[in-house]
Design a protein around this motif. Structure first.
Motif, PDB file in Angstrom:
ATOM      1  N   SER A   1     -54.566 -34.252 -42.094  1.00  0.00           N
ATOM      2  CA  SER A   1     -53.447 -33.304 -42.200  1.00  0.00           C
ATOM      3  C   SER A   1     -52.336 -33.846 -43.099  1.00  0.00           C
ATOM      4  CB  SER A   1     -52.867 -33.048 -40.810  1.00  0.00           C
ATOM      5  OG  SER A   1     -53.859 -32.467 -39.984  1.00  0.00           O
ATOM      6  N   TYR A   2     -51.828 -32.992 -43.972  1.00  0.00           N
ATOM      7  CA  TYR A   2     -50.837 -33.408 -44.966  1.00  0.00           C
ATOM      8  C   TYR A   2     -49.659 -32.433 -44.924  1.00  0.00           C
ATOM      9  CZ  TYR A   2     -54.798 -36.144 -46.674  1.00  0.00           C
ATOM     10  OH  TYR A   2     -55.860 -37.018 -46.762  1.00  0.00           O
ATOM     11  N   PHE A   3     -48.452 -32.991 -44.742  1.00  0.00           N
ATOM     12  CA  PHE A   3     -47.278 -32.131 -44.563  1.00  0.00           C
ATOM     13  C   PHE A   3     -46.242 -32.299 -45.661  1.00  0.00           C
ATOM     14  CE2 PHE A   3     -48.838 -32.499 -40.223  1.00  0.00           C
ATOM     15  CZ  PHE A   3     -48.642 -31.227 -39.713  1.00  0.00           C
ATOM     16  N   THR A   4     -45.547 -31.191 -45.911  1.00  0.00           N
ATOM     17  CA  THR A   4     -44.305 -31.234 -46.678  1.00  0.00           C
ATOM     18  C   THR A   4     -43.221 -30.745 -45.714  1.00  0.00           C
ATOM     19  OG1 THR A   4     -44.623 -28.970 -47.395  1.00  0.00           O
ATOM     20  CG2 THR A   4     -45.494 -30.691 -48.843  1.00  0.00           C
ATOM     21  N   LYS A   5     -41.971 -30.771 -46.180  1.00  0.00           N
ATOM     22  CA  LYS A   5     -40.868 -30.348 -45.307  1.00  0.00           C
ATOM     23  C   LYS A   5     -41.113 -28.961 -44.710  1.00  0.00           C
ATOM     24  CE  LYS A   5     -36.989 -32.904 -47.170  1.00  0.00           C
ATOM     25  NZ  LYS A   5     -35.821 -32.933 -48.033  1.00  0.00           N
ATOM     26  N   GLN A   6     -41.618 -28.036 -45.555  1.00  0.00           N
ATOM     27  CA  GLN A   6     -41.786 -26.655 -45.116  1.00  0.00           C
ATOM     28  C   GLN A   6     -42.777 -26.539 -43.974  1.00  0.00           C
ATOM     29  OE1 GLN A   6     -42.164 -27.932 -48.069  1.00  0.00           O
ATOM     30  NE2 GLN A   6     -41.412 -26.665 -49.730  1.00  0.00           N
ATOM     31  N   SER A   7     -43.944 -27.160 -44.156  1.00  0.00           N
ATOM     32  CA  SER A   7     -44.982 -26.985 -43.139  1.00  0.00           C
ATOM     33  C   SER A   7     -44.630 -27.740 -41.857  1.00  0.00           C
ATOM     34  CB  SER A   7     -46.351 -27.418 -43.666  1.00  0.00           C
ATOM     35  OG  SER A   7     -46.290 -28.683 -44.256  1.00  0.00           O
ATOM     36  N   LEU A   8     -43.930 -28.862 -42.005  1.00  0.00           N
ATOM     37  CA  LEU A   8     -43.545 -29.618 -40.817  1.00  0.00           C
ATOM     38  C   LEU A   8     -42.532 -28.818 -39.989  1.00  0.00           C
ATOM     39  CD1 LEU A   8     -44.076 -32.346 -39.465  1.00  0.00           C
ATOM     40  CD2 LEU A   8     -42.109 -33.272 -40.688  1.00  0.00           C
ATOM     41  N   PHE A   9     -41.599 -28.197 -40.685  1.00  0.00           N
ATOM     42  CA  PHE A   9     -40.624 -27.338 -40.008  1.00  0.00           C
ATOM     43  C   PHE A   9     -41.353 -26.218 -39.262  1.00  0.00           C
ATOM     44  CE2 PHE A   9     -37.991 -23.604 -39.659  1.00  0.00           C
ATOM     45  CZ  PHE A   9     -36.780 -24.098 -39.200  1.00  0.00           C
ATOM     46  N   LYS A  10     -42.262 -25.569 -39.982  1.00  0.00           N
ATOM     47  CA  LYS A  10     -43.009 -24.442 -39.429  1.00  0.00           C
ATOM     48  C   LYS A  10     -43.765 -24.835 -38.149  1.00  0.00           C
ATOM     49  CE  LYS A  10     -44.468 -20.191 -40.557  1.00  0.00           C
ATOM     50  NZ  LYS A  10     -43.601 -19.100 -40.961  1.00  0.00           N
ATOM     51  N   LEU A  11     -44.404 -26.008 -38.217  1.00  0.00           N
ATOM     52  CA  LEU A  11     -45.178 -26.486 -37.070  1.00  0.00           C
ATOM     53  C   LEU A  11     -44.280 -26.700 -35.850  1.00  0.00           C
ATOM     54  CD1 LEU A  11     -47.813 -27.660 -35.826  1.00  0.00           C
ATOM     55  CD2 LEU A  11     -47.067 -29.879 -36.671  1.00  0.00           C
ATOM     56  N   PHE A  12     -43.171 -27.383 -36.070  1.00  0.00           N
ATOM     57  CA  PHE A  12     -42.258 -27.660 -34.960  1.00  0.00           C
ATOM     58  C   PHE A  12     -41.661 -26.365 -34.397  1.00  0.00           C
ATOM     59  CE2 PHE A  12     -41.331 -32.253 -34.208  1.00  0.00           C
ATOM     60  CZ  PHE A  12     -42.373 -32.750 -34.962  1.00  0.00           C
ATOM     61  N   GLU A  13     -41.352 -25.462 -35.303  1.00  0.00           N
ATOM     62  CA  GLU A  13     -40.778 -24.186 -34.877  1.00  0.00           C
ATOM     63  C   GLU A  13     -41.781 -23.424 -34.016  1.00  0.00           C
ATOM     64  OE1 GLU A  13     -40.392 -21.066 -37.906  1.00  0.00           O
ATOM     65  OE2 GLU A  13     -38.384 -20.711 -37.094  1.00  0.00           O
ATOM     66  N   ARG A  14     -43.017 -23.337 -34.524  1.00  0.00           N
ATOM     67  CA  ARG A  14     -44.041 -22.567 -33.822  1.00  0.00           C
ATOM     68  C   ARG A  14     -44.367 -23.170 -32.455  1.00  0.00           C
ATOM     69  NH1 ARG A  14     -50.264 -22.054 -35.022  1.00  0.00           N
ATOM     70  NH2 ARG A  14     -50.727 -20.271 -33.707  1.00  0.00           N
ATOM     71  N   ALA A  15     -44.300 -24.498 -32.364  1.00  0.00           N
ATOM     72  CA  ALA A  15     -44.630 -25.160 -31.090  1.00  0.00           C
ATOM     73  C   ALA A  15     -43.448 -25.159 -30.116  1.00  0.00           C
ATOM     74  CB  ALA A  15     -45.111 -26.580 -31.351  1.00  0.00           C
ATOM     75  N   GLY A  16     -42.325 -24.574 -30.546  1.00  0.00           N
ATOM     76  CA  GLY A  16     -41.208 -24.404 -29.617  1.00  0.00           C
ATOM     77  C   GLY A  16     -40.138 -25.480 -29.656  1.00  0.00           C
ATOM     78  N   PHE A  17     -40.150 -26.301 -30.709  1.00  0.00           N
ATOM     79  CA  PHE A  17     -39.103 -27.310 -30.847  1.00  0.00           C
ATOM     80  C   PHE A  17     -37.948 -26.725 -31.666  1.00  0.00           C
ATOM     81  CE2 PHE A  17     -43.039 -29.569 -30.210  1.00  0.00           C
ATOM     82  CZ  PHE A  17     -42.684 -30.621 -29.371  1.00  0.00           C
TER      83      PHE A  17
END
Ligand SMILES: [Zn+2]
Length: 390
Positions: free
Chosen positions: A222-238
């Motif tokens: 798995s490879y992240f940039t700022k955008q996808s990391l934000f999205k992941l945390f947002e979707r998981a409820g953080f």
């Protein structure tokens, strides 16, 4: 054969675009391998990186988890490097100050040999628990009654009784496939809603910009940039409070909470910029690999002795992409890697002092951030080797 994943692990979208492939990559880069033969015949897998047009997440869509074996033979510590230790100490002090981590309970997910929680425990007088199936008592930080303890397992809801004011997870998320369900597990496992959650991972934007083909390897699914990391945390409820880069932009860091509101925004417009970098990566990496293979050819013709400095995953990916016969040895300052062999290409891993005897003409440095300390070490050894960075 692996079945290809057709939906994004991060956001669930099916808008995926294949953009980069690596065949026959060693499935592990830093397991200690005791013979050249075993190293050359080390199990390989294929990489097919896909880009999610909706969230920007990049992952190996044909990753096979069955290849993974994070055992005690896994040796990835960077703690023999003064530059790395200085970075970690500065980070620990910064986190302790910002979150008032004094006399608190801390959980680290994927703690390796415990170097970071030792800092958090000693500097802030915190009680720390590290989770890692690859932790080893004989080489790792020792447990200290009431201060530092270890659980040789993956973190999960099974461990939600462990109190945490602060949860950190460094250089682990990139090894996980179903990143959304992993983050959901973290969310469910941390019972204290006032806790701060801190993650650190490689910054894929820099990899794209620098055409760092050696930073794409099998262990990282798995490879992240700022955008996808934000999205992941947002979707998981953080709730995301900060995202930034450090270590010359090599690392991407995120801070978040379990309640309240985001304090920053994940900008959707940045996905378009990312798409441009993605589109040029494959072609430009091919050119870069070709350039390096020309360099190695001329080193060979000139009878040069060439070593690669570092037996890290980067070095494994670099050497397997190029297979330069002119490189006979790899140098590593970590004594726990010395005497073992490089997965895929089979070079023996030697200590820096070996260069006194070997008299290499050229040393290729896999991470330019370590250049000053490597030059200093060479000077102390009285070794005059030309140093090149990737
Ligand atoms: Zn996505």
């Amino acid at each position: 054969m692996a079945t290809e994943k057709k939906t994004c692990w991060c956001c669930g979208s099916q808008e995926l675009k294949k953009f980069y492939e690596v065949d026959d990559a060693p499935v592990h880069s830093v397991l200690c391998i005791s013979s050249r033969e075993e190293a050359i015949n080390f199990r390989t897998g294929n990489i097919k990186l896909v880009f999610c047009k909706d969230c920007g997440f990049v992952f190996n869509a044909i990753f096979e988890a069955a290849h993974s074996a994070y055992s005690e033979k896994y040796e990835a510590t960077q703690s023999f490097s003064p530059a790395f230790n200085a970075f970690n100490e500065k980070l620990a002090r910064g986190l302790i100050e910002r979150f008032d981590l004094c006399g608190k309970d801390i959980v680290e997910i994927g703690c390796g040999h415990g170097e970071f929680i030792k800092l958090l425990s000693e500097i802030g007088n915190n009680r720390c628990v590290g989770f890692d199936p690859a932790y080893r008592e004989d080489v790792g930080v020792p447990a200290v009654e009431g201060k530092i303890s270890f659980v040789k397992d993956y973190y999960s809801e099974k461990y939600s009784d462990y109190k945490a004011d602060f949860v950190c997870c460094k250089m682990t998320l990139e090894h996980i496939q179903d990143v959304y369900s992993f983050m959901s597990t973290v969310k469910k496992s941390v019972k204290n809603t006032d806790a701060t959650i801190f993650f650190q991972i490689p910054n894929f934007e820099l990899i794209l910009k620098e055409l760092a083909f050696w930073d794409v390897y099998y262990e990282h699914s798995s490879y992240f940039t700022k955008q996808s990391l934000f999205k992941l945390f947002e979707r998981a409820g953080f709730t995301v409070t900060n995202i930034w880069t450090d270590f010359d932009d090599q690392y991407l860091m995120i801070e978040s909470g379990l309640k309240g509101k985001h304090q920053i925004n994940g900008k959707a417009s940045d996905i378009a910029e990312l798409q441009v970098l993605i589109d040029t990566f494959k072609i430009s990496c091919k050119e870069k690999i070709l350039e390096w293979s020309k360099k190695f050819k001329s080193f060979k013709q000139e009878n040069k002795k060439v070593v690669v400095w570092s037996s890290s995953s980067k070095a494994v990916a670099f050497l397997t992409a190029l297979r330069p016969s002119v490189v006979e040895y790899v140098i590593d300052i970590n004594p726990r890697r010395q005497g073992f062999f490089m997965a895929g290409t089979g070079q023996e891993i030697m200590s820096p002092s070996f260069l006194k005897e070997y008299q290499a003409d050229i040393a290729i440095i896999m991470n330019p951030i370590y250049l000053p300390e490597i030059k200093k070490m060479l000077a102390e050894l009285d070794v005059y080797t030309q140093v090149l960075t990737v």
